[in-house]
Scaffold this active site. Structure first.
Site, mmCIF file in Angstrom:
data_model
loop_
_atom_site.group_PDB
_atom_site.id
_atom_site.type_symbol
_atom_site.label_atom_id
_atom_site.label_comp_id
_atom_site.label_asym_id
_atom_site.label_seq_id
_atom_site.Cartn_x
_atom_site.Cartn_y
_atom_site.Cartn_z
ATOM 1 N N ASP A 67 -2.631 -24.011 -27.742
ATOM 2 C CA ASP A 67 -1.335 -23.357 -27.643
ATOM 3 C C ASP A 67 -0.196 -24.362 -27.564
ATOM 4 O OD1 ASP A 67 -1.946 -24.275 -25.046
ATOM 5 O OD2 ASP A 67 -2.460 -22.273 -24.341
ATOM 6 N N ASN A 136 -4.372 -15.507 -13.451
ATOM 7 C CA ASN A 136 -4.448 -14.078 -13.786
ATOM 8 C C ASN A 136 -5.548 -13.799 -14.810
ATOM 9 O OD1 ASN A 136 -3.360 -15.056 -16.155
ATOM 10 N ND2 ASN A 136 -1.467 -13.866 -16.063
ATOM 11 N N HIS A 138 -5.996 -15.497 -17.748
ATOM 12 C CA HIS A 138 -5.707 -15.782 -19.153
ATOM 13 C C HIS A 138 -6.446 -17.034 -19.622
ATOM 14 C CE1 HIS A 138 -1.970 -18.284 -17.869
ATOM 15 N NE2 HIS A 138 -2.791 -19.124 -18.441
ATOM 16 N N GLU A 143 -2.526 -13.349 -22.414
ATOM 17 C CA GLU A 143 -2.243 -12.749 -21.122
ATOM 18 C C GLU A 143 -2.963 -11.407 -20.959
ATOM 19 O OE1 GLU A 143 -0.805 -14.537 -18.986
ATOM 20 O OE2 GLU A 143 1.226 -15.183 -19.503
#
Length: 242
Positions: A67, A136, A138, A143
């Protein structure tokens, strides 16, 4: 999943780097998928050391990063291209033209996503994909959501992700609101996935990843369906695991 727990950072890093070195020794032209963040830092430091000891060569390797932030100026210290140069590429004998990171400043971001995905298809599959884990759940910048995108795409970063990354910037206002990321399908095409998880703040996400239900609300849980995943987890991150 093959889950390996570690009591200290040195063993964690040496095991992760050892997997990459073994691959390159058997296949010098291997395609590596790389990640940024704090979890792989020790692995990269070990790779540099092993290169200096002439135990491994990166001369024929190709790398793809997961990314990149959208909109950071070229050369910005917090861009993932800068991260990779600083923590790995500048210290090994890799051909920089064979290191691919999405262009977060592309004039047409959607076309950049299509082009990056085509590169993955043309030069891949990735032989070994490193992943970190967000608190979380990811992976990459995929996400939690009611559905996930398969291919490389632009994503709106959740506020909790921006807050978690704000420590690297002067203020939350400087943290980009978007990123380009490989999709879940792109990641799952890798022949082997190595998930690196460090820190007690990742314990819940780690538990949900390996022992919870497979759900898009915890993107990393989809790794349960991959046939070849190695999980390296430190004591803090693994404290909820059986």
């Amino acid at each position: 999943m093959n889950i390996m727990k570690f009591e200290n950072d040195n063993d964690f890093a040496r095991t992760g780097s050892g997997l990459i070195v073994s691959l390159l020794q058997s296949n010098p032209k291997a395609v590596l998928g790389l990640a940024t963040g704090s979890s792989p830092l020790g692995v990269y430091a070990e790779l540099i050391e092993m290169y200096r000891k002439k135990l491994v060569s990166f001369a024929k390797a190709t790398t793809f990063n997961l990314d990149e932030y959208v909109g950071l100026p070229d050369g910005h210290s917090q861009s993932y291209r800068s991260f990779m140069n600083q923590h790995l590429f500048d210290h090994i004998n890799i051909d920089i033209s064979n290191t691919y990171v999405p262009n977060g400043n592309a004039e047409n971001l959607q076309q950049e996503c299509v082009s990056y995905e085509k590169l993955l298809e043309d030069l891949g599959p990735v032989d070994l994909q490193l992943l970190g884990l967000g608190s979380n759940g990811h992976i990459g910048f995929n996400e939690p959501d009611i559905s996930l995108t398969s291919k490389t795409h632009v994503v709106d970063l959740l506020e909790e992700t921006r807050q978690a990354n704000a420590r690297f910037f002067n203020s939350i206002d400087e943290v980009p609101k978007q990123a380009i990321t490989m999709g879940i399908g792109s990641i799952m095409k890798a022949k082997q996935i190595v998930l690196l998880v460090r820190g007690e703040e990742k314990a819940e996400a780690m538990y949900r990843t390996v022992e919870g239900p497979i759900t898009t609300e915890c993107p990393a849980s989809l790794l349960q369906s991959h046939p070849n995943v190695v999980v390296l987890v430190d004591k803090g991150a693994g404290k909820w695991l059986k």
